[in-house]
Design an enzyme around this catalytic site. Structure first.
Site, PDB file in Angstrom:
ATOM      1  N   TRP A 355       0.831  -1.213   0.000  1.00 20.65           N
ATOM      2  CA  TRP A 355       0.000   0.000   0.000  1.00 20.65           C
ATOM      3  C   TRP A 355       0.862   1.260   0.000  1.00 20.65           C
ATOM      4  O   TRP A 355       0.392   2.344  -0.256  1.00 20.65           O
ATOM      5  CB  TRP A 355      -0.948   0.001   1.209  1.00 20.65           C
ATOM      6  CG  TRP A 355      -0.299   0.229   2.567  1.00 20.65           C
ATOM      7  CD1 TRP A 355       0.840  -0.354   3.046  1.00 20.65           C
ATOM      8  CD2 TRP A 355      -0.746   1.126   3.598  1.00 20.65           C
ATOM      9  NE1 TRP A 355       1.106   0.101   4.324  1.00 20.65           N
ATOM     10  CE2 TRP A 355       0.144   1.012   4.688  1.00 20.65           C
ATOM     11  CE3 TRP A 355      -1.828   1.995   3.716  1.00 20.65           C
ATOM     12  CZ2 TRP A 355       0.011   1.731   5.875  1.00 20.65           C
ATOM     13  CZ3 TRP A 355      -1.966   2.723   4.898  1.00 20.65           C
ATOM     14  CH2 TRP A 355      -1.061   2.585   5.962  1.00 20.65           C
ATOM     15  N   ASP A 356       2.139   1.076   0.240  1.00 21.26           N
ATOM     16  CA  ASP A 356       3.103   2.175   0.185  1.00 21.26           C
ATOM     17  C   ASP A 356       2.900   2.992  -1.100  1.00 21.26           C
ATOM     18  O   ASP A 356       2.981   4.207  -1.101  1.00 21.26           O
ATOM     19  CB  ASP A 356       4.550   1.643   0.188  1.00 21.26           C
ATOM     20  CG  ASP A 356       4.866   0.745   1.375  1.00 21.26           C
ATOM     21  OD1 ASP A 356       3.966   0.028   1.836  1.00 21.26           O
ATOM     22  OD2 ASP A 356       6.022   0.745   1.831  1.00 21.26           O
ATOM     23  N   GLU A 498       1.195  -2.521  12.479  1.00 14.98           N
ATOM     24  CA  GLU A 498       1.494  -3.960  12.416  1.00 14.98           C
ATOM     25  C   GLU A 498       1.924  -4.547  13.759  1.00 14.98           C
ATOM     26  O   GLU A 498       2.255  -5.730  13.836  1.00 14.98           O
ATOM     27  CB  GLU A 498       2.545  -4.230  11.339  1.00 14.98           C
ATOM     28  CG  GLU A 498       2.004  -3.953   9.938  1.00 14.98           C
ATOM     29  CD  GLU A 498       2.917  -4.435   8.828  1.00 14.98           C
ATOM     30  OE1 GLU A 498       4.105  -4.653   9.096  1.00 14.98           O
ATOM     31  OE2 GLU A 498       2.423  -4.599   7.697  1.00 14.98           O
ATOM     32  N   LYS A 611       3.320   0.611  16.033  1.00 19.84           N
ATOM     33  CA  LYS A 611       4.487   0.682  15.154  1.00 19.84           C
ATOM     34  C   LYS A 611       4.450   1.966  14.323  1.00 19.84           C
ATOM     35  O   LYS A 611       5.469   2.580  14.060  1.00 19.84           O
ATOM     36  CB  LYS A 611       4.445  -0.535  14.223  1.00 19.84           C
ATOM     37  CG  LYS A 611       5.577  -0.642  13.226  1.00 19.84           C
ATOM     38  CD  LYS A 611       5.399  -1.899  12.380  1.00 19.84           C
ATOM     39  CE  LYS A 611       6.529  -2.099  11.402  1.00 19.84           C
ATOM     40  NZ  LYS A 611       6.313  -3.251  10.516  1.00 19.84           N
ATOM     41  N   GLN A 612       3.233   2.351  13.893  1.00 16.83           N
ATOM     42  CA  GLN A 612       3.134   3.425  12.910  1.00 16.83           C
ATOM     43  C   GLN A 612       1.763   4.078  12.945  1.00 16.83           C
ATOM     44  O   GLN A 612       0.850   3.581  13.613  1.00 16.83           O
ATOM     45  CB  GLN A 612       3.371   2.831  11.528  1.00 16.83           C
ATOM     46  CG  GLN A 612       2.304   1.819  11.104  1.00 16.83           C
ATOM     47  CD  GLN A 612       2.798   0.861  10.038  1.00 16.83           C
ATOM     48  OE1 GLN A 612       3.203  -0.254  10.349  1.00 16.83           O
ATOM     49  NE2 GLN A 612       2.766   1.289   8.797  1.00 16.83           N
TER      50      GLN A 612
HETATM   51  C1  BGC Z   1       5.062  -1.503   7.398  1.00 17.34           C
HETATM   52  C2  BGC Z   1       4.001  -1.566   6.332  1.00 17.34           C
HETATM   53  C3  BGC Z   1       4.653  -1.333   4.982  1.00 17.34           C
HETATM   54  C4  BGC Z   1       5.797  -2.307   4.760  1.00 17.34           C
HETATM   55  C5  BGC Z   1       6.548  -2.040   3.475  1.00 17.34           C
HETATM   56  C6  BGC Z   1       6.160  -2.511   7.083  1.00 17.34           C
HETATM   57  O1  BGC Z   1       7.180  -2.411   8.027  1.00 17.34           O
HETATM   58  O2  BGC Z   1       4.522  -1.797   8.665  1.00 17.34           O
HETATM   59  O3  BGC Z   1       3.015  -0.579   6.561  1.00 17.34           O
HETATM   60  O4  BGC Z   1       3.708  -1.465   3.978  1.00 17.34           O
HETATM   61  O5  BGC Z   1       6.705  -2.208   5.816  1.00 17.34           O
HETATM   62  O6  BGC Z   1       7.135  -0.791   3.492  1.00 17.34           O
END
Ligand code: BGC
Length: 785
Positions: A355-356, A498, A611-612
């Site tokens: 989804w990036d 995550e 995490k984010q």
């Molecule tokens: C992140 C995801 C991301 C992926 C690829 C993961 O560490 O939690 O949101 O899509 O990395 O960049």
């Protein structure tokens, strides 16, 4: 440490990232951040002479291969073209032997050229000056140019240069290629043909060398060598004090996956075309190739004309660095390919798209180069094949996009096993391929965003509606009826954060699914009424007549987590009941993921630690659905608990901090985002640069400090420059018109390149103009001319 303010020349100010100390312990940093590419291929910037710990990578976009049944498909590391075996008086040259001064390795971002130079002294007192140059041509997508210049400063030496095409490469041990055919034509043109083991993509690599001594052409007879997976030549010559020897190597890379050869089964066509091209480039020479490449980059910078006047020189460099890598990683030439989470700069994430792309990178293209945005969204249209298969395999309807995507028809390619669990010592299971499902609505959202900003109806008719409608079908079948509450839930998911696995009703997931279905209802009705033929076509493909009432019935019953008494929206059903711990040591960490030195993922799952950006991401995407006080309260609550252990986090928090009027915090978070790949951490980019974060840097500028948003189909501008900035200027495409927006302390100026009337809202007030608009910063909507 790297130097971000190197003064090479006046015209290269804020265009250079430089390394001035060489250490074999931190090779990965410069290999990745200084990597070269042109969207077709990416070349990691390993040094010519090899060192332990290096990663030599050459990736060609879209050439995925699966090593065996136990592994997922990945971009294979193609044969190496850059390594040189240099010997001086019979001894292998290495910076670990002898001594050196004046070391500098630089990425010149403006010209997309890598250079390295130093003076080296052998243990017996011979002094040589080395300069290396390298580029991956933007003008000729298949070509790489390399040059080495050696000047004898003291003493005489016998120099030997071994160079070739080395197919003994692998991806962390996985060998993706068959042995292949090797040949040297006319003692000059080296050839290696190799096929991937499973996907049967043939790589056709060629290289040729030329030499000059003190500026005059030099004919050197090579010693030819063909070994297992290797074809090489060796040249030897004597150099006297004062001599300058110039060694050029030009190489080409083609594969049977190239669009120009698609449907072409005859390898000899590719091979002869490739060989012909190499010969032509060889005749043309390094200098002319470089000048064409530089011209192509000059056009890039004209297109993406961003300027920034900041007290901190680093800011503009960071923005240019981000745009550079976005260009280098994006397969603008081929809609069958997506963008890898590490671009083409490392093995990390195997070249897969997440989804990036849609949420962090696509906005850059929507507003700066809509043609490329469309190509990336066509990739997702082609991906419907794999998405439909995934839905079916999981017992759902419609299109369930893979969390990680490779070749469009591959479907889900997320690996199943990851890092070590510090408690059990076993590998942690990666659940995202199974239960991180928000990607389907993220893609639908991106299609809508693109459409609203560009007005590209043709894209919608051919691809866009189908994506939105079929993802809505997936969500409708995915909803779970909760008898007790009389509503639909989405249970057992991973949201953007995550660190929370197997949660029920992740707010982001639920709201986005709701958005996706309501958009589908709206388009379904509009099409039925206004475009009956298109509706009939989509209806026969997707069964819209049957789906529409189901959507209607379920939409209003989807559970959308609401703010509690403290205005906090629960990230999921259990987040707010989890234990709160002191996160100070992890907030001040010097490397991401330090939490896992103390806890395993199961334990982290039970803590209020993220995490984010998760709810914050929701606020950014569906901004007009939430009240300012709710956003503020949640920001304060969740920012404290967010470790920004994903590079997809800081930019979102920076943009939101700006929305809340906290420019200082927004600026601080922007700087931290920019330091993910640049900055002092010498290991953050070992596995490759962070694509989404680079898109996020552009988002910080344009969506954050300039406050650009598409809300309900309208363009909004709400600038708030940070203290350190005097001026920000950038191009922005809106509904087919290219606008150049300049914001400074005195106001806003917008120049449109078209004759159309441009309508937008500045600081919430409607404005319309043709040609040019100037607004004083304070008045918001009052045009002054
Ligand atoms: C992140 C995801 C991301 C992926 C690829 C993961 O560490 O939690 O949101 O899509 O990395 O960049």
């Amino acid at each position: 440490m790297l130097n971000y303010s190197k003064r090479v020349s006046d015209d290269l100010m804020q265009w250079v990232v430089a390394e001035e100390q060489f250490s074999t312990l931190t090779l990965g940093k410069c290999e990745a951040i200084m990597s070269l590419g042109n969207g077709y291929m990416g070349l990691r910037s390993a040094t010519e002479e090899p060192y332990i710990g290096e990663k030599r990578n050459l990736f060609v976009n879209g050439t995925f291969n699966k090593f065996d049944e136990e592994e997922v498909t990945e971009l294979p590391n193609a044969a190496d073209l850059t390594r040189l075996d240099l010997r001086i008086d019979g001894e292998r040259f290495s910076l670990e032997k002898g001594s050196f001064t004046g070391y500098s390795r630089m990425l010149n971002i403006r010209d997309a050229e890598l250079t390295r130079s130093f003076d080296w002294e052998s243990k017996d007192g011979k002094k040589l000056r080395f300069t290396f140059r390298r580029f991956v041509s933007l003008h000729h997508k298949h070509a790489i140019g390399m040059r080495m210049e050696v000047t004898l400063l003291q003493g005489d030496v016998r120099l030997s240069v071994g160079s070739g095409i080395d197919g003994q490469m692998n991806n962390s041990g996985s060998q993706h290629f068959h042995e292949g055919e090797k040949r040297i034509y006319d003692k000059t043109y080296l050839e290696l043909l190799q096929q991937t083991t499973e996907s049967k993509v043939t790589f056709v690599l060629h290289a040729a060398h030329s030499h000059k001594l003190n500026g005059a052409e030099l004919n050197l007879a090579p010693r030819m060598e063909i070994e297992r997976r290797q074809v090489a030549v060796k040249y030897e010559l004597d150099l006297c004090e004062g001599d300058t020897y110039t060694f050029d190597k030009l190489a080409t890379v083609y594969t049977s996956r190239d669009l120009e050869f698609s449907g072409e089964s005859d390898l000899s066509t590719i091979r002869s075309h490739a060989l012909e091209q190499l010969k032509a480039l060889h005749d043309q020479g390094f200098d002319e190739m470089l000048s064409e490449h530089q011209k192509a980059w000059a056009e890039v910078w004209r297109d993406y004309d961003i300027t920034l006047k900041s007290k901190n020189e680093f800011d503009l460099l960071a923005v240019r660095f981000a745009v550079y890598h976005l260009v280098v990683m994006t397969p603008a030439h081929d809609r069958r390919m997506g963008i890898g989470a590490k671009g083409l700069s490392g093995e990390g994430y195997k070249g897969h798209s997440f989804w990036d792309t849609e949420i962090f990178i696509l906005p850059f293209y929507i507003y700066s180069n809509p043609r490329i945005a469309r190509s990336l969204l066509e990739y997702r249209y082609l991906g419907l094949e794999g998405a439909r298969r995934k839905a079916k395999e999981n017992g759902f309807e419609g299109a369930m996009y893979p969390w990680e995507a490779a070749w469009p028809s591959d479907g889900e390619v997320t690996p199943v096993w990851g890092a070590v669990d510090i408690v059990t010592g076993e590998q942690t299971k990666i659940w995202s391929g199974f239960i991180e499902q928000h990607i389907s609505s993220d893609i639908a959202y991106a299609v809508w965003h693109y459409f609203k900003a560009t007005g590209d109806q043709e894209y919608m008719d051919r691809y866009g509606y189908e994506i939105i409608l079929d993802t809505a079908k997936f969500w409708a079948s995915r909803l779970e009826w909760d008898e007790e509450h009389g509503r639909y839930h989405i249970n057992e998911v991973i949201g953007p954060d995550e660190y929370k696995e197997h949660v029920d009703n992740n707010a982001f997931t639920n709201y986005m699914a709701h958005f996706n279905i309501s958009l589908a209802i709206q388009y379904c009705d509009e099409l039925k009424e206004k475009r009956p033929e298109l509706f009939a076509e989509l209806n026969s493909k997707l069964g819209l007549e049957a789906a529409r009432p189901v959507w209607e019935e379920k939409l209003g019953l989807i559970y959308l987590p609401q703010p509690n008494e403290q205005n906090i929206i629960p990230q999921d059903d259990t987040y707010l009941q989890k234990q709160i711990i002191d996160l100070t040591p992890y907030k001040n960490q010097s490397k991401v993921g330090s939490l896992f030195d103390d806890y395993n993922l199961d334990q982290v799952n039970n803590l209020q630690v993220s995490k984010q950006a998760d709810i914050m991401m929701l606020f950014l995407l569906l901004e007009d659905r939430f009240q300012p006080e709710v956003k503020r309260a949640n920001y304060n609550y969740y920012e404290e608990k967010t470790l920004h252990d994903s590079s997809l986090s800081l930019s979102t928090h920076s943009i939101l901090a700006n929305d809340f009027g906290d420019e200082a915090l927004a600026y601080d978070l922007f700087r931290r985002a920019a330091e993910i790949d640049l900055g002092p951490n010498m290991h953050s980019s070992d596995a490759g640069i962070h694509s989404a974060s680079l898109g996020g840097i552009w988002e910080c500028l344009v969506m954050g400090f300039a406050g650009v948003r598409m809300l309900g189909g309208e363009l909004h501008l709400n600038p708030r420059l940070p203290q350190a900035w005097e001026e920000l200027s950038f191009p922005l495409y809106w509904q087919g018109s290219r606008l150049q927006i300049r914001i400074d302390r005195s106001g806003i100026r917008i120049k449109s390149s078209s004759a159309d009337v441009i309508r937008l809202k500045v600081a919430g007030k409607p404005v319309s103009f043709e040609g040019e608009l100037e607004l004083p910063q304070t008045s918001g909507a009052q045009p002054i001319s």
